[in-house]
Scaffold this motif. Structure first.
Motif, mmCIF file in Angstrom:
data_model
loop_
_atom_site.group_PDB
_atom_site.id
_atom_site.type_symbol
_atom_site.label_atom_id
_atom_site.label_comp_id
_atom_site.label_asym_id
_atom_site.label_seq_id
_atom_site.Cartn_x
_atom_site.Cartn_y
_atom_site.Cartn_z
ATOM 1 N N GLY A 51 1.514 21.273 1.642
ATOM 2 C CA GLY A 51 0.248 20.871 1.037
ATOM 3 C C GLY A 51 0.229 20.951 -0.478
ATOM 4 O O GLY A 51 -0.327 20.076 -1.144
ATOM 5 N N GLN A 52 0.839 21.983 -1.040
ATOM 6 C CA GLN A 52 0.874 22.119 -2.497
ATOM 7 C C GLN A 52 1.658 20.967 -3.126
ATOM 8 O O GLN A 52 1.217 20.369 -4.108
ATOM 9 N N GLN A 77 -11.134 10.716 -7.129
ATOM 10 C CA GLN A 77 -10.235 9.623 -6.756
ATOM 11 C C GLN A 77 -9.823 9.652 -5.278
ATOM 12 O O GLN A 77 -9.329 8.658 -4.766
ATOM 13 N N TYR A 78 -10.042 10.766 -4.588
ATOM 14 C CA TYR A 78 -9.678 10.855 -3.166
ATOM 15 C C TYR A 78 -10.877 11.125 -2.255
ATOM 16 O O TYR A 78 -10.712 11.402 -1.074
ATOM 17 N N ALA A 79 -12.081 11.006 -2.795
ATOM 18 C CA ALA A 79 -13.284 11.266 -2.001
ATOM 19 C C ALA A 79 -13.391 10.315 -0.806
ATOM 20 O O ALA A 79 -13.902 10.697 0.245
ATOM 21 N N ALA A 112 -0.138 13.662 -5.093
ATOM 22 C CA ALA A 112 -1.386 12.888 -5.126
ATOM 23 C C ALA A 112 -1.969 12.851 -6.542
ATOM 24 O O ALA A 112 -2.612 11.870 -6.924
ATOM 25 N N ASN A 113 -1.743 13.912 -7.315
ATOM 26 C CA ASN A 113 -2.196 13.928 -8.704
ATOM 27 C C ASN A 113 -1.337 13.036 -9.586
ATOM 28 O O ASN A 113 -1.819 12.498 -10.577
ATOM 29 N N LYS A 127 0.856 -1.180 0.000
ATOM 30 C CA LYS A 127 0.000 0.000 0.000
ATOM 31 C C LYS A 127 0.894 1.232 0.000
ATOM 32 O O LYS A 127 1.956 1.256 0.618
ATOM 33 N N VAL A 128 0.443 2.281 -0.695
ATOM 34 C CA VAL A 128 1.226 3.507 -0.837
ATOM 35 C C VAL A 128 0.645 4.593 0.069
ATOM 36 O O VAL A 128 -0.556 4.867 0.033
ATOM 37 N N ILE A 129 1.528 5.198 0.868
ATOM 38 C CA ILE A 129 1.137 6.256 1.791
ATOM 39 C C ILE A 129 1.874 7.535 1.399
ATOM 40 O O ILE A 129 3.085 7.509 1.171
ATOM 41 N N LEU A 130 1.143 8.637 1.356
ATOM 42 C CA LEU A 130 1.728 9.947 1.100
ATOM 43 C C LEU A 130 1.831 10.676 2.435
ATOM 44 O O LEU A 130 0.821 10.889 3.102
#
Length: 121
Positions: A35-36, A73-75, A42-43, A3-6
């Motif tokens: 955050g940016q 995709q992140y909802a 994330a994109n 699993k990938v975690i940011l």
């Protein structure tokens, strides 16, 4: 496949500790300096969970969460706040923005692993 975690935090030492802790538990970790940068990562990459600090330059954690939640995709992707902020008011704002959970820094490595496993396996 791992699993990938940011992990999004403006503190290099926190990013290193989070990365070391989660990689040792078998997760793949991407990191972002604010955050940016987190939004850009994330994109560019599909992630299974996002950990974010609140107080960062360019885009804070709540703004990041709100922006991610507006993206299909992140909802539903779990997003955990990992921050020094621990007031009930801030936690309420975090939940309203769409945060899944809250961890306070400094964090206990085993607790971080336990919470991550609980939300993404």
């Amino acid at each position: 496949m791992a699993k990938v975690i940011l992990a999004v935090d403006d503190s290099a030492s926190i990013r290193q500790m989070v990365s070391f802790t989660l990689k040792s538990a078998g997760y793949e970790v991407l990191d972002a300096v604010d955050g940016q940068d987190g939004l850009e990562k994330a994109n560019a990459h599909a992630v299974d969970l996002i950990l974010t600090d609140q107080n960062m330059p360019r885009m804070d954690g709540l703004s990041l969460i709100k922006t991610l939640r507006a993206m299909p995709q992140y909802a539903k992707t779990p997003i955990l706040m990992l921050t020094t902020e621990s007031s009930d008011a801030m936690k309420t704002q975090g939940r309203a923005a769409g945060a899944t959970g809250w961890l306070v820094k400094p964090f206990d490595p085993q607790r971080l692993i336990d919470v991550v496993r609980k939300v993404i396996g």
